[in-house]
Design an enzyme around this catalytic site. Structure first.
Site, PDB file in Angstrom:
ATOM      1  N   MET A 104       1.125  -0.651  -7.984  1.00  0.00           N
ATOM      2  CA  MET A 104       1.847  -0.387  -6.744  1.00  0.00           C
ATOM      3  C   MET A 104       3.087  -1.276  -6.641  1.00  0.00           C
ATOM      4  O   MET A 104       4.162  -0.816  -6.255  1.00  0.00           O
ATOM      5  CB  MET A 104       0.922  -0.617  -5.547  1.00  0.00           C
ATOM      6  CG  MET A 104       1.554  -0.313  -4.201  1.00  0.00           C
ATOM      7  SD  MET A 104       1.964   1.435  -4.025  1.00  0.00           S
ATOM      8  CE  MET A 104       2.487   1.480  -2.316  1.00  0.00           C
ATOM      9  N   LYS A 123      -5.019 -11.106   1.766  1.00  0.00           N
ATOM     10  CA  LYS A 123      -3.768 -10.852   2.478  1.00  0.00           C
ATOM     11  C   LYS A 123      -3.520 -11.925   3.536  1.00  0.00           C
ATOM     12  O   LYS A 123      -2.388 -12.399   3.695  1.00  0.00           O
ATOM     13  CB  LYS A 123      -3.802  -9.454   3.108  1.00  0.00           C
ATOM     14  CG  LYS A 123      -3.755  -8.313   2.070  1.00  0.00           C
ATOM     15  CD  LYS A 123      -3.740  -6.964   2.738  1.00  0.00           C
ATOM     16  CE  LYS A 123      -3.902  -5.818   1.746  1.00  0.00           C
ATOM     17  NZ  LYS A 123      -2.741  -5.603   0.884  1.00  0.00           N
ATOM     18  N   ASN A 125      -4.697   8.453   6.540  1.00  0.00           N
ATOM     19  CA  ASN A 125      -6.019   8.251   5.935  1.00  0.00           C
ATOM     20  C   ASN A 125      -7.145   8.594   6.897  1.00  0.00           C
ATOM     21  O   ASN A 125      -8.212   9.057   6.488  1.00  0.00           O
ATOM     22  CB  ASN A 125      -6.160   6.818   5.441  1.00  0.00           C
ATOM     23  CG  ASN A 125      -5.654   6.669   4.018  1.00  0.00           C
ATOM     24  OD1 ASN A 125      -5.506   7.643   3.291  1.00  0.00           O
ATOM     25  ND2 ASN A 125      -5.378   5.444   3.612  1.00  0.00           N
ATOM     26  N   GLU A 134      -6.380  -4.800  -1.891  1.00  0.00           N
ATOM     27  CA  GLU A 134      -6.738  -4.417  -0.519  1.00  0.00           C
ATOM     28  C   GLU A 134      -7.933  -5.252  -0.076  1.00  0.00           C
ATOM     29  O   GLU A 134      -9.071  -4.758   0.051  1.00  0.00           O
ATOM     30  CB  GLU A 134      -7.027  -2.917  -0.476  1.00  0.00           C
ATOM     31  CG  GLU A 134      -7.142  -2.349   0.913  1.00  0.00           C
ATOM     32  CD  GLU A 134      -5.805  -2.077   1.588  1.00  0.00           C
ATOM     33  OE1 GLU A 134      -5.755  -1.218   2.468  1.00  0.00           O
ATOM     34  OE2 GLU A 134      -4.796  -2.725   1.230  1.00  0.00           O
ATOM     35  N   HIS A 150       3.141   1.307   5.094  1.00  0.00           N
ATOM     36  CA  HIS A 150       2.145   1.936   4.232  1.00  0.00           C
ATOM     37  C   HIS A 150       2.740   3.125   3.496  1.00  0.00           C
ATOM     38  O   HIS A 150       3.090   4.144   4.101  1.00  0.00           O
ATOM     39  CB  HIS A 150       0.929   2.391   5.052  1.00  0.00           C
ATOM     40  CG  HIS A 150      -0.010   3.249   4.270  1.00  0.00           C
ATOM     41  ND1 HIS A 150      -0.555   4.412   4.766  1.00  0.00           N
ATOM     42  CD2 HIS A 150      -0.487   3.129   3.001  1.00  0.00           C
ATOM     43  CE1 HIS A 150      -1.315   4.970   3.854  1.00  0.00           C
ATOM     44  NE2 HIS A 150      -1.295   4.223   2.777  1.00  0.00           N
TER      45      HIS A 150
END
Length: 694
Positions: free
Chosen positions: A317, A394, A487, A389, A437
């Protein structure tokens, strides 16, 4: 000569004349105003023909087709006015085709839709090397209505014409020459002289321009048996492809009916099929989607909005985001914490850029700085993370970076499911953490969901939105929460899929249903394989804890079983499918039991109702501002079929009460995800998400 007119008639040397397209705006379009001017000039040319006529553009592109902004008002207007518009264009193009002199179109840049149909009415066509020519009407829910279905197969053959019209993809100059759509390729500076030379050869008798005309006016010179074989193969290919709405089928049938008709009857057949499509819901949805995308793309971006972008994370990513930013001319400072992965970055980046020119590769390296320490990000005003994730990871990153960055710097998370508020916990300035996102896979989906703290100033919100646009993506603001919008809706659908599989329905049957009949680009099983089954399971658990237990996959569903068997999806070589050399192969163990299978309609209702009900909840909870934004988010971020408009538009077209009646008649258990009380309340109120549409 009227210099403000969209078309000018010029007198050239040796008795030749030229219709020059130079509309006041940025591009040439066959608007009603253009057709009116063209009508006047063609009457004059018919009465007093020149030795030869050229058509060319003073702009970078020839003609980008009809003015699509005029379509919806025209389609909603009186039937006789719509017929008059089609007949006006058809008559004009026939007048051009019938002029008693050779005609030649000089093509460059984009030549699309009505622009292509205008060029096809000429005797000859020369193309610049940058020419892209095509008939994209089926992508708007239409078919060529200005003679393209009639002229194209007679010019390049039936098989090639079907590919043009059904695919809607523009062809480059070399392919145009190979298929016979153009007569030569010339550099732009020599295009006009080459055109005059070709007209001279036609007038001298060296080229028989008159012999070309009967071919376009008569039935197709192809035996009926060969026509039928080609058409049968085209129908088979169409049946196996993801559904695109009614337009490709109507276009195919228009060609089939018109092939053996002379010009007038064939054009009438084309018009009849066009009129069947233009008032359909699907056509309106596709045109509105196109106009929405056009508005996003035409919005100017401000130069140097982000002088330097900090990026944390060198995984797939992170590299994809770096590539997006570098391609748009942004400077990127990339930090990867893991030493071995950091050391491999130059080699991995070089591999990604192998297809670029040496100059482009050098430019990328000049714009990119690979960092050894997070402290080297200290000067960045925007820092974007693309790490695992994991909430604790984070949070740790933001607590490390916040003291290093300038006071007004923004921290941007690419999380797909964790939410922003939990990450900001404990920061001195939690409002400076925002969500950006990117819906995956990023190469297929252009949506970016923006998530802001209420205290973040509007100027900084606009800065984040501008970054999304600079990266070539469409931003839509959504509320914070697990799964955000896309999502949340997508996993309502995927949970229903898992429940059906747990009931014994073949995942492959469901994939075929939702692609070939409903129109998703991927079926739910392929989608889960692509996102990774472990990743999907983790998102479902987060949604279940953060929203409601309805997102928990059923105990009897195969997700856990597949994971325990080491079948984690495409990246592991097997999931619902087995992947052989990149190709998905069904597993015989998942074959459908042919006894007592529900109908396709029943399965479709069972899969879609949870998504549609979750959409209603998201609007009630103000997760997104409007039905239009929800629909756009699902089209761009999840691949919801554009010809169906989006969840809200689909409900308007289908009718919630009808959908619920069908759901209650099913011989299947209702999915746990369903909200029957919500749906019944909405159905009794008979709401329309788009009340202005009758």
């Amino acid at each position: 000569m009227n210099h403000a007119a969209p078309v000018q008639l010029l007198t050239l040397e040796q008795g030749y004349q030229a219709l020059v397209f130079d509309a006041p705006g940025a591009v040439n379009l066959l608007s009603q105003a253009t057709l009116t001017v063209l009508e006047d000039y063609l009457h004059r040319l018919s009465a007093c023909p020149p030795r030869g006529l050229l058509l060319y553009s003073k702009k970078a592109h020839f003609i980008l087709g009809a003015d699509i902004k005029e379509f919806l008002p025209a389609f909603a207007g009186p039937h006789h006015q719509l017929v008059q518009w089609l007949m006006q264009a058809r008559t004009l193009f026939n007048q051009l085709e019938d002029l008693p002199c050779p005609t030649l179109a000089l093509l460059q840049g984009h030549v699309l839709g009505g622009g292509t149909e205008l060029a096809l009415a000429c005797d000859y066509r020369l193309a610049a090397p940058d020419t892209l020519m095509g008939l994209p009407e089926t992508r708007l829910g239409l078919l060529p209505g200005f003679g393209g279905c009639v002229r194209l197969p007679r010019l390049i053959g039936l098989d090639a014409a079907l590919a043009w019209i059904l695919e809607g993809t523009p062809r480059p100059a070399t392919q145009l020459l190979g298929e016979g759509a153009v007569d030569g390729i010339c550099p732009i500076p020599t295009l006009l002289p080459a055109g005059l030379t070709l007209l001279g050869r036609a007038n001298s008798g060296e080229l028989d321009w008159q012999a070309r005309r009967p071919i376009r006016r008569q039935p197709l010179a192809l035996p009926v048996s060969e026509q039928q074989l080609t058409l049968r193969l085209a129908r088979q290919r169409l049946a196996l492809a993801p559904a695109q709405g009614e337009a490709p089928t109507q276009a195919l049938e228009a060609l089939a009916e018109s092939l053996n008709q002379p010009r007038a009857a064939a054009q009438q057949t084309e018009q009849d099929h066009f009129l069947r499509l233009c008032r359909r819901h699907q056509t309106r949805h596709l045109i509105q989607h196109f106009l929405c995308q056009q508005a996003h793309h035409s919005r100017p971006t401000r130069a140097n909005t982000v002088p330097s972008l900090g990026l944390v994370g060198g995984g797939a990513m992170g590299l994809a985001l770096a590539e997006m930013a570098l391609a748009q001319g942004l400077r990127v400072q990339l930090y990867e914490a893991e030493p071995r992965q950091r050391a491999a970055l130059p080699e991995r980046l070089a591999a990604r850029w192998q297809g670029l020119s040496a100059a482009d590769q050098a430019s990328r390296w000049q714009q990119l700085r690979l960092l050894e320490q997070p402290a080297q990000l200290a000067g960045c005003q925007l820092v974007l993370e693309a790490i695992a994730e994991d909430l604790s990871a984070k949070r740790g990153l933001w607590h490390t970076l916040e003291p290093l960055l300038p006071e007004q710097a923004l921290l941007l998370s690419t999380t797909a499911s964790l939410g922003i508020a939990p990450q900001a916990c404990g920061l001195r300035h939690p409002e400076r953490l925002a969500g950006l996102h990117f819906c995956e896979p990023e190469r297929h989906h252009s949506l970016v969901e923006l998530v802001f703290n209420a205290a973040l100033p509007e100027a900084q919100r606009q800065q984040v939105a501008e970054l999304a646009r600079q990266l070539g993506r469409t931003p839509i603001q959504v509320a914070d929460g697990p799964g955000f919008l896309v999502n949340r809706l997508l996993f309502a659908y995927l949970t229903a899929f898992l429940e059906l599989v747990a009931c014994g329905i073949s995942p492959y049957q469901l994939d075929v249903l939702m692609t070939r009949q409903f129109g998703w680009p991927q079926g739910p099983a392929r989608l889960l394989d692509d996102m990774g089954l472990a990743n999907a399971h983790r998102i479902m658990q987060l949604l279940s804890r953060g929203i409601a237990a309805r997102f928990t996959p059923p105990q009897s569903a195969p997700l856990s079983t597949l994971l325990q068997a080491g079948r984690g999806g495409r990246h592991q070589g097997a999931g619902f499918y087995r992947y052989v050399h990149g190709h998905a192969k069904p597993d015989p163990a998942w074959a459908a039991d042919g006894d007592n299978l529900p109908t396709d309609a029943a399965l479709c209702v069972q899969l879609l109702l949870p998504l549609l009900e979750e959409a209603a909840l998201c609007l009630e909870e103000k997760v997104v501002a409007s039905p239009a934004e929800l629909d756009e988010a699902m089209r761009l971020g999840a691949g919801f079929p554009a010809f169906r408009g989006g969840p809200c538009a689909y409900l308007d077209d289908y009718g919630l009460a009808r959908l619920l009646d069908e759901a209650e008649a099913l011989a299947l258990p209702h999915p746990r995800h369903r909200h029957p009380a919500l749906s019944r309340r909405l159905a009794l109120a008979d709401p329309r998400y788009y009340p202005e549409v009758s």
